[in-house]
Each structure stands twice: as C-alpha cells, then as structure tokens.
Design a protein around this motif. Sequence first.
Motif, short mmCIF file in Angstrom:
data_model
loop_
_atom_site.label_atom_id
_atom_site.label_comp_id
_atom_site.label_asym_id
_atom_site.label_seq_id
_atom_site.Cartn_x
_atom_site.Cartn_y
_atom_site.Cartn_z
N VAL A 112 -3.25 -20.17 1.78
CA VAL A 112 -2.24 -19.70 0.92
C VAL A 112 -2.08 -18.22 1.54
N GLY A 113 -0.78 -17.59 1.70
CA GLY A 113 -0.58 -16.31 2.24
C GLY A 113 0.72 -16.12 2.81
N ASP A 114 0.79 -14.83 3.64
CA ASP A 114 2.08 -14.44 4.21
C ASP A 114 2.32 -15.25 5.57
N SER A 115 3.09 -14.57 6.30
CA SER A 115 3.65 -15.22 7.58
C SER A 115 2.41 -15.28 8.74
N MET A 116 1.46 -14.31 8.48
CA MET A 116 0.28 -14.61 9.51
C MET A 116 -0.50 -16.00 9.04
N VAL A 117 -0.72 -16.22 7.91
CA VAL A 117 -1.19 -17.44 7.63
C VAL A 117 -0.65 -18.56 8.06
N LEU A 118 0.79 -18.49 8.10
CA LEU A 118 1.67 -19.59 8.58
C LEU A 118 1.41 -19.70 9.96
N GLY A 119 1.22 -18.76 10.48
CA GLY A 119 0.73 -18.78 12.11
C GLY A 119 -0.81 -19.57 12.10
N HIS A 120 -1.45 -19.52 11.25
CA HIS A 120 -2.96 -20.27 11.22
C HIS A 120 -2.30 -21.75 11.13
N MET A 121 -1.53 -21.76 10.18
CA MET A 121 -0.80 -23.44 9.93
C MET A 121 -0.42 -23.92 11.00
N ARG A 122 0.28 -23.19 11.59
CA ARG A 122 0.97 -23.82 13.05
C ARG A 122 -0.03 -24.15 14.23
N HIS A 123 -0.95 -23.42 14.17
CA HIS A 123 -1.95 -23.59 15.13
C HIS A 123 -2.81 -24.60 14.78
N LEU A 124 -3.14 -24.73 13.31
CA LEU A 124 -3.69 -26.23 13.34
C LEU A 124 -3.05 -27.61 13.39
N GLN A 125 -1.84 -27.23 12.97
CA GLN A 125 -0.96 -28.36 13.15
C GLN A 125 -0.67 -28.80 14.85
N CYS A 126 -0.82 -27.81 15.42
CA CYS A 126 -0.53 -28.21 16.87
C CYS A 126 -2.10 -28.72 17.52
N HIS A 127 -3.01 -28.03 17.17
CA HIS A 127 -4.46 -28.45 17.83
C HIS A 127 -4.92 -29.85 16.99
N LEU A 128 -4.62 -29.98 15.83
CA LEU A 128 -4.99 -31.44 15.42
C LEU A 128 -4.04 -32.33 15.95
N HIS A 129 -3.14 -32.11 16.56
CA HIS A 129 -2.07 -33.27 16.89
C HIS A 129 -1.67 -34.00 15.70
N ILE A 130 -1.08 -33.15 14.64
CA ILE A 130 -0.41 -34.03 13.46
C ILE A 130 0.90 -34.28 13.93
N ALA A 131 1.29 -35.39 13.75
CA ALA A 131 2.77 -35.91 13.97
C ALA A 131 3.54 -35.51 12.84
N PRO A 132 4.95 -35.19 13.34
CA PRO A 132 5.64 -34.80 12.14
C PRO A 132 5.84 -35.74 10.99
N SER A 133 5.64 -36.88 11.53
CA SER A 133 5.77 -37.81 10.10
C SER A 133 4.90 -37.66 9.04
N LYS A 134 3.57 -36.85 9.63
CA LYS A 134 2.57 -36.94 8.57
C LYS A 134 2.73 -35.60 7.71
N CYS A 135 3.77 -34.77 7.86
CA CYS A 135 3.87 -33.63 7.12
C CYS A 135 5.26 -33.52 6.45
N ALA A 136 5.37 -33.21 5.55
CA ALA A 136 6.35 -33.05 4.42
C ALA A 136 6.74 -31.72 4.01
N ASP A 137 7.88 -31.39 3.68
CA ASP A 137 8.39 -30.05 3.37
C ASP A 137 8.85 -30.28 1.87
N PRO A 138 7.94 -30.12 0.68
CA PRO A 138 8.32 -30.44 -0.76
C PRO A 138 9.40 -29.70 -1.34
#
Length: 313
Positions: free
Chosen positions: A96-122
């Motif tokens: 939870v946080g600002d755009s800096m935390v979004l950067g952390h989220m993107r990093h984790l998505q990338c490094h955990l190899h999370i497929a786009p089908s496994k993510c949703a934008d509510p």
Amino acid sequence: MAFSSALTSAVIFRNSTCFPRQQQWPILAQGSWRKDVLNIQNKCREEDAEKFDEINRGHGIDEGLTYKPSHCQLVPFLNGLFVSALVRLNSSLILVGDSMVLGHMRHLQCHLHIAPSKCADPLNQSQAAAQHVVCTLSNTAIRLVYVRMNRIPNHTTMSNVFMQYNVGPKDIAMFGWGPHYNFRYLQNFFKDLELLLAGSTSFWPQILWRQPLPQHFADSRDGFYTPKSTNTSTPCGKITDPRRNAQNMKAFESSLRQLLFPKSPLILQVNAPLIERFAEHTGLMRDCCHFLHESSAERFIATALFNAILSRI
C-alpha cells in the motif's frame, strides 16, 4: 520449491542479526555494495521485463550490485524461496502506498514471473494507472496485492481496503509513503501516520514500514525535490550533503519511535544504503525519484522485504 528450502533459509536467517524476532528496528545502514553472481541468476526474464517497461525506458542503468550489511547476512532473494515462505506462512502480501511502491510491485511481478492471466485490475484501469492490482502466485492460493494511495489514509479507509481484499492477521502489509519529499511537512505526516496506526485493530495484517527512499536531484544538497528550486532538466547525481539526508532520516525515525510506540511497525531501513544508487533512477523526464524495476536498488528492497517475511517462520 520445497518448503524445506524456505525453512532452511529461515534457520540461516535467524542466526544473523538483520531481522531477529526480538528486534523491531533492524539496522541495515552500515554495509557495502558488491558485485554478486546472483544478479546474473536473478534477472527478470526479457519477456517479463517487457510487460512492465513503462518505467524502464529512461536513461538509468542497472549497476548489477548486491548490498552486504556489515553486521549480518541477508538471505538472497530467490523467487522460489519468496513464494515458498508465503505459502509456508499461508500469508498473502499487500503493498500500500504511492508510485514508489508501485515500482516494488512491478519488480516483484517481474521477478516472480507472474503471468498476466494471474493478475486482475479490480477497477478496470489501464496498466499505467494501476491503482489496484491483484495477482495470484502460481499454483497457490497466495495473493500479491497493490493498492495505490498517494497519501496516508485514515484507519477506516485502510480497514475497508483490508476487508475488500480479505486481508487479515495472518497476512502481511507493507506501507510505503514519503512525506511528499519535503521534510517541512513532517508534522502533518506523522500526525496522519499516528492516527492511522492508532486505529488499527486485531483484524489487521502485520505491518511493515518501508523507509522513505532517497532522491538524487543533482542541484539539491540532500537530493530531495523542492518545487521552487529544483531544476528537473539536470541529470540525477550524487547527493552532495549526505549528512543532511542522514539527519533528516534520523529525525524521521526518532519521531516514529516516539509517536508510534508501542504500535510501531517493523521498519525496512532501506534509505541509507540507496544513497549511492543515483545512477539507477529511470532518468525518464529527469525522474530522480523512481528506480528502474531491474536495478540493484529494487533488488535490495525486495531482499529486505523477503528477509522480514522469513523472520515470521
């Protein structure tokens, strides 16, 4: 990755002094950056990096370094171990946080190899806006959630978010806000944070607090952006007065201890080590705030988070 691997790492971790259970304020400030072969193994796959390259098109560089604290050993971030640790704890992770935390989220998505089908934008927003992102980790029921909040919310709003995503005491939340990078406004910042945590309940997840990150605007003594004086056409550069930044952070931490005790969250002390990583900002539109997703800086933040999670096993 078998659970035994995560448990073995946890044993190694507990023998260090980085994040022992009894210490709520682990100190990572003293240490050094070194080249490490794990950075070769721990890169995002090219196809994954392309999904999140909206922040990687700038002029920054990944310097390929690993941070080594001087007084303890951090367990290296490896995607299989990260997932195994959360599975072992049966804990989802919400950022939870600002755009800096979004950067952390993107990093984790990338490094955990999370497929786009496994993510949703509510909220059905574009990936660039990404106000809310919910991902399910592969072959598990564990979720990785990001909620965009540029400012510290009140406790009612935060409780509603936790209920919306079914996040509770067994889960982990990482908060990350800066005082909008102007320490003159710290009084309101601390007041908002105090009110938020004062309203926490036994139904909330365990809270981790990520320190505000350093900025590297070259024409500012402490690197921080100030609306009237910062020239955003100047490339990112070294902080000319790191002591001033250190003094700001010391005052920041002291106030947190005084105002938030005994509800103080575990703090990820990532500010001081990142003082040197001025070349790893995106550089896009002279952005000296956000770090590249693929960078030593983001890997260090993910590693600190990983070690904090391991301390619960």
